[in-house]
Scaffold this motif. Structure first.
Motif, PDB file in Angstrom:
ATOM      1  N   ASN A 118       0.835  -1.201   0.000  1.00  0.00           N
ATOM      2  CA  ASN A 118       0.000   0.000   0.000  1.00  0.00           C
ATOM      3  C   ASN A 118       0.868   1.250   0.000  1.00  0.00           C
ATOM      4  O   ASN A 118       2.024   1.207   0.407  1.00  0.00           O
ATOM      5  N   ARG A 119       0.289   2.372  -0.413  1.00  0.00           N
ATOM      6  CA  ARG A 119       1.007   3.649  -0.382  1.00  0.00           C
ATOM      7  C   ARG A 119       1.209   4.051   1.080  1.00  0.00           C
ATOM      8  O   ARG A 119       0.274   4.052   1.879  1.00  0.00           O
ATOM      9  N   TYR A 120       2.451   4.425   1.421  1.00  0.00           N
ATOM     10  CA  TYR A 120       2.733   4.761   2.809  1.00  0.00           C
ATOM     11  C   TYR A 120       4.113   5.391   2.898  1.00  0.00           C
ATOM     12  O   TYR A 120       5.063   4.903   2.276  1.00  0.00           O
ATOM     13  N   ASN A 121       4.207   6.476   3.647  1.00  0.00           N
ATOM     14  CA  ASN A 121       5.515   7.084   3.913  1.00  0.00           C
ATOM     15  C   ASN A 121       5.406   7.980   5.141  1.00  0.00           C
ATOM     16  O   ASN A 121       4.330   8.098   5.751  1.00  0.00           O
TER      17      ASN A 121
ATOM     18  N   PRO B 152       7.586   5.150  -0.866  1.00  0.00           N
ATOM     19  CA  PRO B 152       8.064   5.202   0.517  1.00  0.00           C
ATOM     20  C   PRO B 152       8.671   6.534   0.913  1.00  0.00           C
ATOM     21  O   PRO B 152       8.894   6.783   2.095  1.00  0.00           O
ATOM     22  N   VAL B 153       8.935   7.375  -0.065  1.00  0.00           N
ATOM     23  CA  VAL B 153       9.439   8.724   0.209  1.00  0.00           C
ATOM     24  C   VAL B 153       8.489   9.707  -0.461  1.00  0.00           C
ATOM     25  O   VAL B 153       8.145   9.537  -1.636  1.00  0.00           O
ATOM     26  N   ALA B 154       8.044  10.720   0.276  1.00  0.00           N
ATOM     27  CA  ALA B 154       7.167  11.741  -0.297  1.00  0.00           C
ATOM     28  C   ALA B 154       8.007  12.627  -1.206  1.00  0.00           C
ATOM     29  O   ALA B 154       8.744  13.491  -0.731  1.00  0.00           O
ATOM     30  N   TRP B 155       7.899  12.422  -2.515  1.00  0.00           N
ATOM     31  CA  TRP B 155       8.768  13.102  -3.467  1.00  0.00           C
ATOM     32  C   TRP B 155       8.719  14.614  -3.292  1.00  0.00           C
ATOM     33  O   TRP B 155       7.678  15.228  -3.331  1.00  0.00           O
ATOM     34  N   GLY B 156       9.880  15.205  -3.096  1.00  0.00           N
ATOM     35  CA  GLY B 156       9.986  16.647  -3.024  1.00  0.00           C
ATOM     36  C   GLY B 156       9.519  17.266  -1.724  1.00  0.00           C
ATOM     37  O   GLY B 156       9.829  18.413  -1.432  1.00  0.00           O
ATOM     38  N   ALA B 157       8.745  16.494  -0.940  1.00  0.00           N
ATOM     39  CA  ALA B 157       8.162  17.070   0.270  1.00  0.00           C
ATOM     40  C   ALA B 157       9.028  16.838   1.504  1.00  0.00           C
ATOM     41  O   ALA B 157       9.041  17.659   2.423  1.00  0.00           O
ATOM     42  N   ALA B 158       9.753  15.708   1.520  1.00  0.00           N
ATOM     43  CA  ALA B 158      10.491  15.353   2.730  1.00  0.00           C
ATOM     44  C   ALA B 158      11.490  16.442   3.124  1.00  0.00           C
ATOM     45  O   ALA B 158      11.576  16.846   4.283  1.00  0.00           O
TER      46      ALA B 158
END
Length: 277
Positions: A173-176, A201-207
């Motif tokens: 499932n989608r999760y990060n 698994p990594v929020a692109w650009g947001a982390a």
């Protein structure tokens, strides 16, 4: 202590940080040559779990992995997904038993193998009874074509229903760190010892834009991406992140996250996300 391996289905041992092949280009050289180099480098660096799907290039991604890695090294798990089709040029769910059987046979041919050790249902088709979809995969397992059955993008109730039909080895499932909508599904997987493979698994650009993540990255001399992956690995022992990339540099950055240890204080600060910054 953060564990580094997990036994999918209770017996199939893999490293917990895998590789998602979705972003690998399958076009002719030089892009294809780079894609082959990336996936081969992943295995060189110890990756033992690689995730693909029929939907990724409509089989082209599976063929790319076979070209890069076949004959597969001992201990390497290449998992694929079925249940999405392209009947009229656009993707659509197709969980009919006959469609699932055909897609599995095609995957075996493209991956150059007689058995897929972990086969996941890419999406539950609401037009087909779940019992029929899971039953088809159960029959394929009985026939020796697949070893273990997984699900993708399911709810707690769907997972419970599927488990009432047969053993379920994984959920994808989608999760990060910044998107924990499926926390209840993760909890159900943890209780049952089911592998949870978070896609995205990594929020692109947001982390890197979140102050707390950036602060922890600075404190640990790591990147925000590494912090996000290290948080996942420490959040639950059943989480097996599968970050994807088409860059060897980013691949090496991702895999270095296995050596990053967050302090209890750092983890506590990150645990409050995404509720606040």
């Amino acid at each position: 202590m953060v564990t580094t391996t997990f036994r999918i289905g209770g017996d199939l041992r893999v490293g917990r940080l895998g590789f998602g092949a979705m972003h690998l280009p399958t076009e002719p050289a030089p892009d294809r040559a780079n894609a082959l180099a990336v996936v081969r480098r992943a295995v060189e660096l110890g990756v033992t779990l690689i995730d693909t799907a029929y939907m990724y290039g409509w089989g082209a991604n599976e063929e790319l992995l076979a070209e890069a890695l076949h004959p597969y090294p001992e201990g390497l798990l290449v998992t694929t997904k079925v249940g999405v089709a392209r009947p009229k040029g656009e993707w659509a769910l197709d969980g009919r038993p006959e469609a699932l059987r055909a897609q599995v046979d095609q995957a075996l041919t493209r991956l150059r193998t007689e058995r897929v050790e972990l086969l996941q249902l890419h999406r539950v088709d609401p037009q087909v009874p779940l019992a029929d979809q899971i039953g088809a995969l159960r029959d394929l397992r009985a026939a020796g074509k697949i070893g273990r059955i997984g699900l993708s993008e399911v709810s707690v109730d769907e997972l419970a229903e599927a488990r009432g039909i047969t053993d379920i080895a994984s959920v994808q499932n989608r999760y990060n760190l910044l998107d924990r909508e499926y926390e209840p599904v993760l909890a159900a997987c943890e209780q049952a010892g089911i592998a949870f493979l978070p896609w995205r698994p990594v929020a692109w650009g947001a982390a890197g834009a979140r102050a707390e993540i950036a602060a922890v990255a600075a404190e640990t001399d790591a990147t925000p991406t590494q912090v996000a992956l290290a948080w996942l690995l420490g959040h639950s022992p059943v989480i097996l992140p599968i970050p994807g990339t088409a860059s060897i540099e980013h691949l090496e950055e991702n895999l270095a996250a296995t050596g990053l240890r967050l302090t209890p204080d750092q983890r506590d600060r990150l645990d409050w996300l995404p509720a606040g910054d």
